[in-house]
Design a protein around this motif. Sequence first.
Motif, PDB file in Angstrom:
ATOM      1  N   CYS A 130      31.677  -9.370 -67.458  1.00 26.32           N
ATOM      2  CA  CYS A 130      33.129  -9.423 -67.559  1.00 26.32           C
ATOM      3  C   CYS A 130      33.506 -10.478 -68.596  1.00 26.32           C
ATOM      4  O   CYS A 130      33.112 -11.635 -68.479  1.00 26.32           O
ATOM      5  CB  CYS A 130      33.728  -9.770 -66.196  1.00 26.32           C
ATOM      6  SG  CYS A 130      35.509 -10.050 -66.284  1.00 26.32           S
ATOM      7  N   CYS A 133      35.804 -13.308 -66.670  1.00 22.50           N
ATOM      8  CA  CYS A 133      35.273 -14.312 -65.737  1.00 22.50           C
ATOM      9  C   CYS A 133      33.758 -14.479 -65.819  1.00 22.50           C
ATOM     10  O   CYS A 133      33.191 -15.280 -65.087  1.00 22.50           O
ATOM     11  CB  CYS A 133      35.690 -13.981 -64.298  1.00 22.50           C
ATOM     12  SG  CYS A 133      34.739 -12.638 -63.556  1.00 22.50           S
ATOM     13  N   CYS A 186      36.350  -5.266 -63.259  1.00 22.26           N
ATOM     14  CA  CYS A 186      35.413  -6.282 -62.773  1.00 22.26           C
ATOM     15  C   CYS A 186      35.543  -6.426 -61.242  1.00 22.26           C
ATOM     16  O   CYS A 186      36.651  -6.596 -60.733  1.00 22.26           O
ATOM     17  CB  CYS A 186      35.731  -7.609 -63.445  1.00 22.26           C
ATOM     18  SG  CYS A 186      34.844  -9.019 -62.759  1.00 22.26           S
ATOM     19  N   CYS A 189      37.162 -10.229 -60.645  1.00 21.02           N
ATOM     20  CA  CYS A 189      38.511 -10.652 -61.049  1.00 21.02           C
ATOM     21  C   CYS A 189      39.461  -9.485 -61.342  1.00 21.02           C
ATOM     22  O   CYS A 189      40.647  -9.699 -61.594  1.00 21.02           O
ATOM     23  CB  CYS A 189      38.436 -11.587 -62.259  1.00 21.02           C
ATOM     24  SG  CYS A 189      38.082 -10.733 -63.803  1.00 21.02           S
TER      25      CYS A 189
HETATM   26 ZN   LIG Z   1      35.832 -10.650 -64.075  1.00 17.95          ZN
END
Ligand SMILES: [Zn+2]
Length: 296
Positions: A130, A133, A186, A189
């Motif tokens: 991701c 994050c 993701c 997040c």
């Molecule tokens: Zn993420």
Amino acid sequence: MENEGPMDDRSHLAHLLREGDVLVMTGAGLSTESGLPDYRGPDGVRRVEPMTVSEFRAGVAARQRYWSRSYVGWERFRTARPNEAHRHLAALEKAGLFETTITQNVDGLAQQAGSRDVIELHGNLGRAVCLNCRALADREWIQQQFATRNPVFAQDAERARDLPLRPDGDVDIDPSLIHDIELVVCPTCGSDLLKPDVVMFGESVPKDLVAHCFNRLERAKSLLVVGSSLGVMSGFRFARRAAERDIPIVLVNTGWSRAEHLATRHVHRPLSEVLQEAVWDVLGDVDRDASGDRRR
Ligand SMILES: [Zn+2]
């Protein structure tokens, strides 16, 4: 070195392996016999213009295109199996003739063949990361999620499965198939900035990974480059450093190499043949016993 015959190259390679502390670098040419295409033809000309990281980041449309094409290609990429050349390298590593392989490949085939100390310079297509994050996501999970979110596409995509696989692990599907694609997000997040965990064009290899590779190179007595033209700087710089250190550099690939002028030898022969001979020369009967089941 142009006039050296194959026997001379063969003895030279066997000699370096016996000396020990060879650093091995591999590239896409190693996996072409497993059915995974290379970026460049034998002439060194890049045949495919891959998506760059800035395109990927720039918009949803680019990511929809990337993941749709990649969704179709993954099945074939995932089912590729190691070839003889991968197995010979694994046998040489197992016998202690070298320690580390730096690979530019993202297919995990070296590890599948049994190589243990593999540095994946460009990442692995079996994961996604991701960009928001930095969480990692498993590729199989992404495939399932993608199919669940896009059932019509997943069904239409069946028709595209026989189209040629491209070096990025994707397939050049009819753009009209790509509409209303819902991206996988993701799991940590919720961002839709999931990127395959590979170094895309326009992206740099992480600094600590580069430092780690240079560290290995400092200890090496020679550099053996298998199946890579070293056409991109991320790999070429190691050949340049090896030349600065004045250690032997052997290139084994069937086409052009950017490191031609730096190399002690450039062996233009099929990788599996060259490595098979190296196994015979250096491991001899030991390997024939160890891998007897495979040969019989
Ligand atoms: Zn993420």
